[in-house]
Design an enzyme around this catalytic site. Structure first.
Site, PDB file in Angstrom:
ATOM      1  CB  SER A  39      -0.860   0.061   1.271  1.00  0.00           C
ATOM      2  OG  SER A  39      -1.788  -0.958   1.284  1.00  0.00           O
ATOM      3  CG  HIS A  70      -3.104  -2.240  -3.385  1.00  0.00           C
ATOM      4  ND1 HIS A  70      -2.081  -3.141  -3.227  1.00  0.00           N
ATOM      5  CD2 HIS A  70      -3.353  -1.742  -2.176  1.00  0.00           C
ATOM      6  CE1 HIS A  70      -1.731  -3.172  -1.958  1.00  0.00           C
ATOM      7  NE2 HIS A  70      -2.489  -2.337  -1.287  1.00  0.00           N
ATOM      8  CG  HIS A  92      -4.810  -7.340   1.267  1.00  0.00           C
ATOM      9  ND1 HIS A  92      -5.029  -6.455   0.250  1.00  0.00           N
ATOM     10  CD2 HIS A  92      -3.652  -6.962   1.861  1.00  0.00           C
ATOM     11  CE1 HIS A  92      -4.044  -5.564   0.217  1.00  0.00           C
ATOM     12  NE2 HIS A  92      -3.192  -5.849   1.188  1.00  0.00           N
ATOM     13  CE1 TYR A  94      -8.435  -5.772   2.903  1.00  0.00           C
ATOM     14  CE2 TYR A  94      -6.493  -6.408   4.154  1.00  0.00           C
ATOM     15  CZ  TYR A  94      -7.109  -5.573   3.240  1.00  0.00           C
ATOM     16  OH  TYR A  94      -6.418  -4.556   2.655  1.00  0.00           O
ATOM     17  CD  GLU A  95      -8.614  -7.139  -1.614  1.00  0.00           C
ATOM     18  OE1 GLU A  95      -9.202  -6.851  -2.660  1.00  0.00           O
ATOM     19  OE2 GLU A  95      -7.372  -7.133  -1.505  1.00  0.00           O
ATOM     20  CB  ALA A 122       1.675  -0.453   4.755  1.00  0.00           C
ATOM     21  CG  MET A 216      -4.226  -6.332   8.019  1.00  0.00           C
ATOM     22  SD  MET A 216      -5.614  -5.248   7.659  1.00  0.00           S
ATOM     23  CE  MET A 216      -5.629  -4.184   9.110  1.00  0.00           C
ATOM     24  CB  SER A 217      -0.360  -8.294   3.025  1.00  0.00           C
ATOM     25  OG  SER A 217       0.783  -7.523   3.356  1.00  0.00           O
ATOM     26  CG  ASN A 240       0.254   2.216  11.978  1.00  0.00           C
ATOM     27  OD1 ASN A 240       0.225   1.877  10.780  1.00  0.00           O
ATOM     28  ND2 ASN A 240      -0.050   1.404  12.956  1.00  0.00           N
ATOM     29  CG  HIS A 252      -6.174   2.256   3.791  1.00  0.00           C
ATOM     30  ND1 HIS A 252      -5.182   1.289   3.876  1.00  0.00           N
ATOM     31  CD2 HIS A 252      -6.322   2.511   2.458  1.00  0.00           C
ATOM     32  CE1 HIS A 252      -4.755   0.989   2.647  1.00  0.00           C
ATOM     33  NE2 HIS A 252      -5.430   1.708   1.779  1.00  0.00           N
TER      34      HIS A 252
HETATM   35  N1  HPA Z   1      -2.064  -3.136  11.774  1.00  0.00           N
HETATM   36  C1  HPA Z   1      -2.334  -3.945  10.730  1.00  0.00           C
HETATM   37  N2  HPA Z   1      -2.018  -3.641   9.483  1.00  0.00           N
HETATM   38  C2  HPA Z   1      -1.393  -2.473   9.249  1.00  0.00           C
HETATM   39  C3  HPA Z   1      -1.098  -1.586  10.296  1.00  0.00           C
HETATM   40  C4  HPA Z   1      -1.439  -1.937  11.625  1.00  0.00           C
HETATM   41  O1  HPA Z   1      -1.210  -1.212  12.604  1.00  0.00           O
HETATM   42  N3  HPA Z   1      -0.469  -0.518   9.716  1.00  0.00           N
HETATM   43  C5  HPA Z   1      -0.411  -0.758   8.389  1.00  0.00           C
HETATM   44  N4  HPA Z   1      -0.964  -1.958   8.095  1.00  0.00           N
END
Ligand code: HPA
Length: 280
Positions: A39, A70, A92, A94-95, A122, A216-217, A240, A252
């Site tokens: 991302s 994406h 992903h 989760y999609e 990310a 998440m990937s 973050n 996001h």
């Molecule tokens: N958690 C899960 N996925 C993420 C995060 C997070 O804090 N930051 C970027 N992708």
């Protein structure tokens, strides 16, 4: 969730299609390296000489992605003359609740000659790496209970994961980082299903269990690449701190704001890494 990707031959049609475009290029293009862009890292393609862009929707069996940041294209590129296939966009878990959604993509890469997969993502930091920094993944923890190999019907499914991320590659990436004055953290990535971000209690728990970053990937693609005997290197862009570690609401948008700040560092690391890979 079981799927039938592993039983179908769609990836052979996908490979034929990509090869037919490759054959139309003015010079030979023999890429042994592919990279999945995470991302907000689309700008990494800016330094590449793009020979062809192929939309996922035109490639047989390729999944279409719907996440902001994406675009869902495969690029045939040269970076300093070195061939690199760039996958801008990944689907992903989760999609659609399907951990094997990237299976046709990775199987296709194998057929067209890819030996090395570079994965970027990310991620949230659990301790040492600050937003805007880059963490090289040395190992992962799969907290989802999912596998992209559900449905594979042979003993090949019992893939060893004791060296998921190639140690030679990690050594060379560290050298490249040092040479270019880039601080490169190294740590364990925790795969969470998403799409909701974690709770502060989940973040405390996975920190205690040995994770350094969360996302998440990446883990499904790593497993698929190892299944196909590719070597893997993976980089997390820290966007973050994990939930509850600082007083901001995760979003996001924050991911898309911070990822480009690290994109320049990823560009430098990838250029150096390709130099190494093509001199091997
Ligand atoms: N958690 C899960 N996925 C993420 C995060 C997070 O804090 N930051 C970027 N992708």
């Amino acid at each position: 969730m079981a799927n039938n990707y592993h039983e179908s031959n769609t990836h052979l049609r996908a490979a034929d299609f990509i090869n037919s475009i490759r054959a139309m290029l003015s010079k030979p293009f023999n890429a042994k390296v592919a990279m999945i862009l995470g991302s907000g890292l689309g700008s990494v393609t800016e330094k590449a000489e793009i020979l062809a862009e192929i939309a996922y929707k035109d490639i047989p069996g390729f999944p279409e992605t719907g996440v902001t940041g994406h675009s869902g294209s495969l690029f045939l590129t040269l970076i300093n003359g070195h061939p690199l296939i760039i996958l801008n966009g990944r689907i992903h878990f989760y999609e659609q609740g399907d951990a094997g959604a990237m299976a046709p993509v990775i199987a296709t890469l194998k057929v067209i000659g890819v030996e090395t997969l570079i994965i970027t993502n990310a991620a949230g930091s659990l301790l040492n790496a600050a937003p805007g920094s880059v963490m090289m993944i040395k190992d992962y923890i799969n907290f989802t209970g999912q596998s992209p190999l559900f449905g594979v019907n042979s003993n090949n499914r019992f893939v060893s994961m004791s060296k998921a991320y190639d140690s030679q590659y990690r050594y060379h990436l560290r050298q490249i980082a040092e040479k270019n004055d880039i601080h490169l953290a190294q740590g364990v990535y925790a795969w969470m299903a998403g799409p909701q971000f974690e709770t502060p209690a989940e973040i405390r728990a996975i920190r205690m269990m040995g994770a350094d970053a969360v996302g998440m990937s990446t883990v499904p693609e790593t497993i698929l690449a190892r299944y196909h005997n590719m070597k893997v290197a993976a980089l997390s862009i820290i966007t973050n701190y994990g939930a509850g570690m600082e007083d901001v609401r995760l979003s996001h948008e924050q991911t898309l704001e911070y990822a480009p700040k690290a994109a320049a560092k990823v560009q430098v690391l990838i250029s150096g890494f390709l130099e190494y890979l093509y001199s091997e």
